[in-house]
Design an enzyme around this catalytic site. Structure first.
Site, PDB file in Angstrom:
ATOM      1  N   LYS A  82       2.072   2.252  -4.953  1.00  0.00           N
ATOM      2  CA  LYS A  82       2.705   1.683  -6.157  1.00  0.00           C
ATOM      3  C   LYS A  82       1.903   2.005  -7.411  1.00  0.00           C
ATOM      4  O   LYS A  82       2.455   2.296  -8.463  1.00  0.00           O
ATOM      5  CB  LYS A  82       2.828   0.152  -6.031  1.00  0.00           C
ATOM      6  N   THR A 126       2.904 -12.459   2.740  1.00  0.00           N
ATOM      7  CA  THR A 126       2.032 -13.084   1.752  1.00  0.00           C
ATOM      8  C   THR A 126       2.779 -14.307   1.205  1.00  0.00           C
ATOM      9  O   THR A 126       3.888 -14.606   1.644  1.00  0.00           O
ATOM     10  CB  THR A 126       1.625 -12.067   0.656  1.00  0.00           C
ATOM     11  N   ASN A 141      -5.501 -10.166  -3.666  1.00  0.00           N
ATOM     12  CA  ASN A 141      -5.174  -9.563  -2.364  1.00  0.00           C
ATOM     13  C   ASN A 141      -4.705  -8.120  -2.535  1.00  0.00           C
ATOM     14  O   ASN A 141      -4.783  -7.323  -1.606  1.00  0.00           O
ATOM     15  CB  ASN A 141      -4.101 -10.387  -1.616  1.00  0.00           C
ATOM     16  N   ALA A 142      -4.201  -7.782  -3.720  1.00  0.00           N
ATOM     17  CA  ALA A 142      -3.728  -6.426  -3.978  1.00  0.00           C
ATOM     18  C   ALA A 142      -4.905  -5.461  -4.093  1.00  0.00           C
ATOM     19  O   ALA A 142      -5.991  -5.839  -4.533  1.00  0.00           O
ATOM     20  CB  ALA A 142      -2.924  -6.407  -5.279  1.00  0.00           C
ATOM     21  N   GLY A 143      -4.663  -4.234  -3.700  1.00  0.00           N
ATOM     22  CA  GLY A 143      -5.650  -3.163  -3.902  1.00  0.00           C
ATOM     23  C   GLY A 143      -4.877  -1.941  -4.343  1.00  0.00           C
ATOM     24  O   GLY A 143      -4.174  -1.336  -3.543  1.00  0.00           O
ATOM     25  N   HIS A 144      -4.947  -1.625  -5.620  1.00  0.00           N
ATOM     26  CA  HIS A 144      -4.131  -0.553  -6.191  1.00  0.00           C
ATOM     27  C   HIS A 144      -5.014   0.597  -6.650  1.00  0.00           C
ATOM     28  O   HIS A 144      -5.896   0.408  -7.488  1.00  0.00           O
ATOM     29  CB  HIS A 144      -3.314  -1.099  -7.372  1.00  0.00           C
ATOM     30  N   GLY A 163      -0.120  14.149  -3.210  1.00  0.00           N
ATOM     31  CA  GLY A 163      -1.575  14.060  -3.302  1.00  0.00           C
ATOM     32  C   GLY A 163      -1.936  12.887  -4.198  1.00  0.00           C
ATOM     33  O   GLY A 163      -1.067  12.299  -4.850  1.00  0.00           O
ATOM     34  N   ARG A 212     -10.104  -2.879   5.982  1.00  0.00           N
ATOM     35  CA  ARG A 212      -9.585  -2.814   7.348  1.00  0.00           C
ATOM     36  C   ARG A 212      -8.787  -1.526   7.549  1.00  0.00           C
ATOM     37  O   ARG A 212      -8.143  -1.038   6.615  1.00  0.00           O
ATOM     38  CB  ARG A 212      -8.656  -4.013   7.623  1.00  0.00           C
ATOM     39  N   THR A 246      -9.796  -5.059   1.750  1.00  0.00           N
ATOM     40  CA  THR A 246     -10.600  -5.607   2.851  1.00  0.00           C
ATOM     41  C   THR A 246     -11.325  -4.546   3.666  1.00  0.00           C
ATOM     42  O   THR A 246     -12.140  -4.887   4.525  1.00  0.00           O
ATOM     43  CB  THR A 246      -9.699  -6.399   3.822  1.00  0.00           C
ATOM     44  N   GLN A 290       1.837  -5.960  -3.199  1.00  0.00           N
ATOM     45  CA  GLN A 290       2.327  -6.128  -1.826  1.00  0.00           C
ATOM     46  C   GLN A 290       3.643  -5.347  -1.635  1.00  0.00           C
ATOM     47  O   GLN A 290       3.830  -4.350  -2.301  1.00  0.00           O
ATOM     48  CB  GLN A 290       2.490  -7.608  -1.460  1.00  0.00           C
ATOM     49  N   ARG A 312      -5.720   0.579   8.384  1.00  0.00           N
ATOM     50  CA  ARG A 312      -4.292   0.261   8.345  1.00  0.00           C
ATOM     51  C   ARG A 312      -3.610   0.698   9.637  1.00  0.00           C
ATOM     52  O   ARG A 312      -3.928   1.759  10.172  1.00  0.00           O
ATOM     53  CB  ARG A 312      -3.626   0.976   7.175  1.00  0.00           C
ATOM     54  N   ASP A 318       0.810  -1.226   0.000  1.00  0.00           N
ATOM     55  CA  ASP A 318       0.000   0.000   0.000  1.00  0.00           C
ATOM     56  C   ASP A 318       0.841   1.274   0.000  1.00  0.00           C
ATOM     57  O   ASP A 318       0.415   2.312   0.527  1.00  0.00           O
ATOM     58  CB  ASP A 318      -0.955   0.038   1.213  1.00  0.00           C
ATOM     59  N   THR A 342      -5.939 -11.516   3.641  1.00  0.00           N
ATOM     60  CA  THR A 342      -7.079 -10.856   2.995  1.00  0.00           C
ATOM     61  C   THR A 342      -8.218 -11.855   2.726  1.00  0.00           C
ATOM     62  O   THR A 342      -9.249 -11.477   2.195  1.00  0.00           O
ATOM     63  CB  THR A 342      -6.645 -10.234   1.658  1.00  0.00           C
TER      64      THR A 342
HETATM   65  P1  GDP Z   1      -0.711   0.481  -3.586  1.00  0.00           P
HETATM   66  O1  GDP Z   1      -1.358  -0.791  -3.147  1.00  0.00           O
HETATM   67  O2  GDP Z   1       0.741   0.510  -3.259  1.00  0.00           O
HETATM   68  O3  GDP Z   1      -0.952   0.813  -5.018  1.00  0.00           O
HETATM   69  O4  GDP Z   1      -1.379   1.637  -2.715  1.00  0.00           O
HETATM   70  P2  GDP Z   1      -2.940   1.765  -2.320  1.00  0.00           P
HETATM   71  O5  GDP Z   1      -3.714   2.178  -3.506  1.00  0.00           O
HETATM   72  O6  GDP Z   1      -3.387   0.560  -1.579  1.00  0.00           O
HETATM   73  O7  GDP Z   1      -2.882   2.897  -1.226  1.00  0.00           O
HETATM   74  C1  GDP Z   1      -2.311   4.146  -1.475  1.00  0.00           C
HETATM   75  C2  GDP Z   1      -3.378   5.211  -1.214  1.00  0.00           C
HETATM   76  O8  GDP Z   1      -2.731   6.462  -1.096  1.00  0.00           O
HETATM   77  C3  GDP Z   1      -4.378   5.360  -2.335  1.00  0.00           C
HETATM   78  O9  GDP Z   1      -5.606   5.789  -1.810  1.00  0.00           O
HETATM   79  C4  GDP Z   1      -3.755   6.481  -3.188  1.00  0.00           C
HETATM   80  O10 GDP Z   1      -4.707   7.184  -3.974  1.00  0.00           O
HETATM   81  C5  GDP Z   1      -3.224   7.349  -2.106  1.00  0.00           C
HETATM   82  N1  GDP Z   1      -2.066   8.170  -2.478  1.00  0.00           N
HETATM   83  C6  GDP Z   1      -1.026   7.859  -3.295  1.00  0.00           C
HETATM   84  N2  GDP Z   1      -0.129   8.860  -3.288  1.00  0.00           N
HETATM   85  C7  GDP Z   1      -0.613   9.801  -2.462  1.00  0.00           C
HETATM   86  C8  GDP Z   1      -0.122  11.064  -2.016  1.00  0.00           C
HETATM   87  O11 GDP Z   1       0.968  11.508  -2.365  1.00  0.00           O
HETATM   88  N3  GDP Z   1      -0.888  11.758  -1.108  1.00  0.00           N
HETATM   89  C9  GDP Z   1      -2.084  11.286  -0.666  1.00  0.00           C
HETATM   90  N4  GDP Z   1      -2.753  12.017   0.205  1.00  0.00           N
HETATM   91  N5  GDP Z   1      -2.578  10.114  -1.081  1.00  0.00           N
HETATM   92  C10 GDP Z   1      -1.840   9.376  -1.942  1.00  0.00           C
HETATM   93  P1  IMO Z   2      -1.002  -4.104  -2.244  1.00  0.00           P
HETATM   94  O1  IMO Z   2      -0.579  -4.680  -3.575  1.00  0.00           O
HETATM   95  C1  IMO Z   2      -1.012  -4.445   2.069  1.00  0.00           C
HETATM   96  C2  IMO Z   2      -1.127  -8.507   3.712  1.00  0.00           C
HETATM   97  C3  IMO Z   2      -2.366  -8.961   4.443  1.00  0.00           C
HETATM   98  C4  IMO Z   2      -1.743  -9.927   5.441  1.00  0.00           C
HETATM   99  C5  IMO Z   2      -0.636 -10.587   4.623  1.00  0.00           C
HETATM  100  C6  IMO Z   2      -1.019 -11.941   4.030  1.00  0.00           C
HETATM  101  O2  IMO Z   2      -2.259  -3.340  -2.301  1.00  0.00           O
HETATM  102  O3  IMO Z   2       0.137  -3.348  -1.633  1.00  0.00           O
HETATM  103  P2  IMO Z   2      -2.590 -12.643   1.993  1.00  0.00           P
HETATM  104  O4  IMO Z   2      -4.046 -12.415   1.754  1.00  0.00           O
HETATM  105  O5  IMO Z   2      -1.700 -12.101   0.935  1.00  0.00           O
HETATM  106  O6  IMO Z   2      -2.270 -14.077   2.316  1.00  0.00           O
HETATM  107  O7  IMO Z   2      -2.272 -11.832   3.366  1.00  0.00           O
HETATM  108  O8  IMO Z   2      -0.316  -9.676   3.594  1.00  0.00           O
HETATM  109  N1  IMO Z   2      -1.373  -8.005   2.337  1.00  0.00           N
HETATM  110  C7  IMO Z   2      -1.275  -6.718   1.998  1.00  0.00           C
HETATM  111  N2  IMO Z   2      -1.068  -5.614   2.741  1.00  0.00           N
HETATM  112  N3  IMO Z   2      -1.144  -4.346   0.736  1.00  0.00           N
HETATM  113  C8  IMO Z   2      -1.339  -5.438  -0.013  1.00  0.00           C
HETATM  114  O9  IMO Z   2      -1.352  -5.397  -1.366  1.00  0.00           O
HETATM  115  C9  IMO Z   2      -1.462  -6.697   0.604  1.00  0.00           C
HETATM  116  N4  IMO Z   2      -1.684  -7.957   0.164  1.00  0.00           N
HETATM  117  C10 IMO Z   2      -1.611  -8.749   1.240  1.00  0.00           C
HETATM  118  O10 IMO Z   2      -3.006  -7.889   5.073  1.00  0.00           O
HETATM  119  O11 IMO Z   2      -1.130  -9.221   6.481  1.00  0.00           O
HETATM  120 MG    MG Z   3      -2.869  -1.451  -1.840  1.00  0.00          MG
END
Ligand code: GDP
Ligand code: IMO
Ligand code: MG
Length: 446
Positions: A16, A238, A38-41, A419, A305, A303, A223, A307, A13, A128
């Protein structure tokens, strides 16, 4: 030509997807190489939010090929539902490819993942519950179902006739759950395979051809480094290899074809799920880091949840540089620190048992769990950075903070994100063609 890996340098998270989206503008193909739903991008474009789980973040650029690589585990239902939602928003799927050898997450994987978690009690991992661990386990014990198997009725039926009764023993005897019907699973998954057939192909072959044509390949990690099954905070990890080496294995690309590795870190740190987190904060600091109530509140994309949050950990940062061979860093969410009077960075660990100071991550899982952070404290800048578009626009205290991070990690901070929006990004130096990584800890912006 540049083939670039974007990898999470913390616990996932890190932002990326925002960095991938930024770089995808100049990429010919974006490849996911490991993990699954499991990823959330998250990518935000002109105020519209897109959340990806399986599909590479590059899909928003029409004309950019997007590949779900062989190292991934794919839940066909999640794929179809994610793609359907994107298509409704006008996304083009003509350049989408799914590896024939990626493994399929089946209904029993999801049930077993959830049941195992529930039965672990206070030893739970906090997965997840997307079936990731059990799918990779079947892959490693060589009984997994691959995407290509969904296209061949005979093979699929034979595999299910063997597997489902065995999974039913686990479901019924260990977890007191209802058994599954192999015939019903066969019908449903053969049909899902049929729906996905136009995307399924030999993706490694395609990537190789593109490399020969000097196209730009972007590998999108899911991840993060500390969640890597080999190099992360085992067992709180993971089941795949999110680190840079995993990109070669998971995409089927030789390491000599990779030009650059970019690590993504938040300006602080978060973790979802259980496991050690030396700089974790509670109370007022955590409330402020979580930015509760704001659009970018620290809530898991997959999920929902909350963080866990904490200060930037340079010990883990240096570890990530080492394990991934990072060339440079993208530091995201700097703006979240805008209103803090003081900001801390962990520069070393103290072992409370021996009083020893560790500058590097201890390799023994048990001792990592008890490490206490040694902090350096910075004055905050108490000013919004959301509108900053160059390094010089940043408050001096923020510049100092970033300089310190790069000195601690020994790699340049090439990108700073202030941002969620695409344009809320500062490119300090070209992350792809800038100087190669610095091996000492003396580099500084000034
Ligand atoms: P990823 O899994 O690594 O792609 O990251 P996630 O999408 O799970 O979580 C990153 C969160 O931070 C998302 O809601 C993005 O839109 C947000 N985000 C990314 N860069 C920035 C930033 O520079 N500032 C703020 N406030 N939010 C950001
Ligand atoms: P992105 O790509 C953050 C964490 C879960 C748990 C552990 C194992 O969005 O960065 P799993 O379901 O993979 O067996 O869970 O890994 N986890 C993540 N935490 N970002 C993720 O993906 C994750 N994918 C799995 O919360 O602790
Ligand atoms: Mg994510």
């Amino acid at each position: 030509m540049a083939n670039v890996i974007v990898v999470g340098a913390q616990f996932g998270d890190e932002g990326k997807a925002k960095v991938t989206d930024l770089l995808a503008k100049n990429a010919d193909v974006v490849v996911r190489y490991q993990g699954g739903a499991n990823a959330g991008h998250t990518v935000v474009v002109d105020g519209d939010t897109y959340k990806f789980h399986l599909i590479p973040s590059g899909v928003l650029y029409s004309g950019t090929m997007c590949i779900l690589g062989p190292g991934m585990v794919i839940d066909p239902k999640a794929f179809i539902s994610e793609l359907g939602a994107l298509q409704k928003r006008g996304t083009d799927d003509s350049m989408l490819k799914v590896s024939a050898t990626a493994h399929v997450t089946m209904p029993y994987h999801m049930l077993i993942d959830a049941a195992e978690e529930d039965s672990r009690g206070d030893r739970k991992i906090g997965t997840t519950k997307r079936g990731i661990g059990p799918t990779y386990a079947d892959k490693c014990t060589r009984v997994g179902i691959r995407m290509e198997d969904l296209l061949d009725g005979e093979v699929l039926k034979a595999k299910l006739d063997y597997l489902v009764p065995r999974k039913n023993v686990i479901l019924e005897r260990l977890y007191n759950l209802e058994p599954l019907d192999p015939k019903a699973i066969f019908e449903e998954y053969f049909e899902l395979g049929n729906k996905m057939s136009k995307y399924i192909c030999d993706t490694s072959q395609i990537i190789f051809q593109l490399i020969q044509q000097r196209k730009n390949i972007l590998f999108e990690g899911a991840q993060g480094t500390l969640l890597d099954v080999d190099h992360g905070s085992y067992p709180y990890v993971t089941s795949s290899s999110p680190t840079a080496g995993g990109a070669c294995i998971g995409a089927g690309v030789g390491p000599t074809y990779v030009d650059r590795v970019i690590g993504v870190s938040k300006a602080y740190m978060t973790r979802v799920g259980e496991g050690p987190f030396p700089t974790e904060q509670f109370g007022e600091v955590s409330d402020n880091l979580r930015q509760i109530g704001k659009a970018w509140a620290e809530v898991g994309v997959t999920t929902g949840r909350l963080r866990r949050v904490g200060w930037f950990d340079a010990v883990l940062g240096r570890y990530s540089v080492r394990i991934n061979g990072l060339d440079c860093l993208a530091v995201t969410k700097l703006d979240v620190l805008d209103e803090f009077d003081e900001i801390k960075v962990c520069i070393a660990y103290r072992d409370p048992k021996t009083n020893e100071i560790h500058n590097e991550l201890p390799s023994i899982a048990g001792s990592f769990q008890r490490m206490e952070p040694v902090y350096t404290t910075f004055a905050g800048w108490n000013r919004s950075t959301n509108e900053c578009r160059s390094y010089n626009d940043l408050p001096v205290a923020a510049q100092r903070y970033l300089n310190f991070i790069q000195e601690q990690l020994g790699v340049p901070v090439a990108i700073v994100s202030v941002g969620q929006q695409r344009d809320q990004t500062i490119v300090i130096e070209d992350p792809i063609h800038g100087p190669k990584r610095v091996l000492t800890r003396t580099n500084s912006f000034s």
